[in-house]
Design an enzyme around this catalytic site. Structure first.
Site: not given
Length: 413
Positions: A128-130, A134
């Protein structure tokens, strides 16, 4: 751009709320500052538009910005692709090879994992990429990787503009004395004079943008190489961790078996083509995957079930003896507990005296585990798991006899 337009439609405009997060705000802010300053410096002070080189340079800067933003928003709004709610394998007998997600009320398809932030099971989840707020997974892996490539390239171009602007503007303003060097920022000694003088404010803004551009080039460039390694091996970060645990499990129990990762096709080009296609749509449907010879569709999920069963065997039951508020760095739990708080995005869980926890791994002053909930509360509720201070719990007598340490505890002592 057809892929983006076909997926992000009017009914998906609720996805715009993803922009209201510190990650996209910072990322878009950096893109805006670097792009705007590069264009301003070029037009006003370095490479005017009336020259051929200046026009080409300006078009390239616009091109970088458009391509970076296109792939960024594509990665954010198209998303990784989620396993349909209530999904089951076509052959009902195959369900014994799959884990079941109580939150999504569905079986976890091969290569999928449940994301606590998205609250859905994600197809081929990597992380999960901040920065895009998403997950990176099946559908947006190509766009995410292209963004990681284009952002450093655009920043390198912008950094060149910043350096050359400061050099050309300051070169004729330097005056050397016997013991001093002075810079006259009052006006440019150039014919013709620029419309707006390159003053102290412009110098500070250009220097700040240069720092952002160089920092982005290094940080995002490293992430690009990590993602390319993942793509060429066809093995996500989570799957690499599963493979490592598989080897540890086999070695720990001295088993006569070998785990072979099923999705590496043995050719970097074949692995690459699964993510990058001319149509922009990745191969497959995100549920069924090509596998290498000697493996089958559920080789990885069967290994996951074995690891889950092994974790249950190794887990230790603890009873909560003191309340814990769930804060990240609790001062009231001791100075050592405060300074050794786990540096991870995994949550902390609130504890109340009398509750029971099933710990699966731990550090010297912290443990990680699941709350043991009553059957009346368990149905329809996601697992409550996370980190908590070790001095808030005590080992239950029945487990104290076995003296089985949680996974990772011995290594971190």
């Amino acid at each position: 751009m057809g892929t983006f337009c076909s997926v992000v439609k009017f009914e998906n405009l609720q996805e715009l709320k993803r922009l209201c997060h510190w990650g996209p705000i910072i990322a878009l802010g950096v893109i805006a500052i670097c792009s705007a300053m590069a264009m301003i410096d070029s037009v006003l002070w370095y490479w005017p538009l009336h020259t051929t080189g200046g026009s080409v340079n300006f078009i390239m800067l616009i091109n970088w910005t458009v391509m970076i933003l296109y792939n960024y928003f594509n990665a954010m709004f198209v998303g990784p692709g989620f396993v349909p709610l209530g999904w089951k394998p076509e052959n009902s007998q195959d369900s014994v090879y799959l884990q079941y997600c109580k939150v999504c009320q569905a079986y976890k398809a091969p290569r999928s994992h449940h994301c606590r932030k998205c609250n859905r099971c994600v197809m081929k989840m990597d992380h999960h990429c901040p920065w895009i707020n998403n997950c990176c997974g099946y559908q947006n892996h190509a766009s995410f990787t292209l963004f990681l490539l284009l952002a450093p390239l655009g920043c390198i171009h912008a950094a060149f503009i910043f350096v050359m602007t400061m050099y050309t503007q300051l070169y004729n303003r330097l005056s050397f004395g016997w013991n001093t060097v002075k810079i006259d920022m009052s006006a440019a000694r150039r014919d013709p004079l620029p419309i707006i003088p390159f003053g102290l404010a412009a110098f500070a803004a250009t220097l700040f943008a240069l720092g952002l551009a160089l920092g982005t080039t290094i940080a995002v460039g490293m992430l690009f190489f990590i993602q390319m390694k993942i793509i060429l091996r066809n093995k996500t970060s989570i799957e690499s961790w599963i493979e490592e645990k598989a080897k540890d499990r086999i070695q720990y129990y001295q088993l006569d078996e070998v785990f072979v990762f099923p999705y590496d096709m043995g050719s970097r080009w074949k692995n690459f083509k699964q993510v990058f296609t001319w149509s922009g749509v990745p191969e497959g449907d995100g549920l069924d995957w090509p596998i290498r010879e000697g493996c089958h569709q559920y080789s990885l999920t069967i290994e996951q079930l074995k690891q889950k069963a092994d974790k249950r065997v190794r887990s230790v039951r603890y009873k909560v003896i003191e309340d814990y508020s769930g804060t990240c760095c609790p001062l009231n739990r001791g100075i050592k507990t405060f300074f050794t708080s786990p540096c991870t995005e995994e949550p902390r869980i609130r504890l109340q005296k009398g509750e029971f926890i099933l710990a699966t791994r731990g550090l010297r002053y912290w443990l990680y585990g699941d709350k043991i909930l009553d059957d009346s509360v368990l149905e329809g509720v996601s697992r409550i798991r996370g980190w908590f201070p070790r001095n808030c719990v005590e080992k239950c007598p029945c487990d104290a006899e076995t003296d089985q340490a949680p996974e990772g505890e011995k290594k971190n002592r």
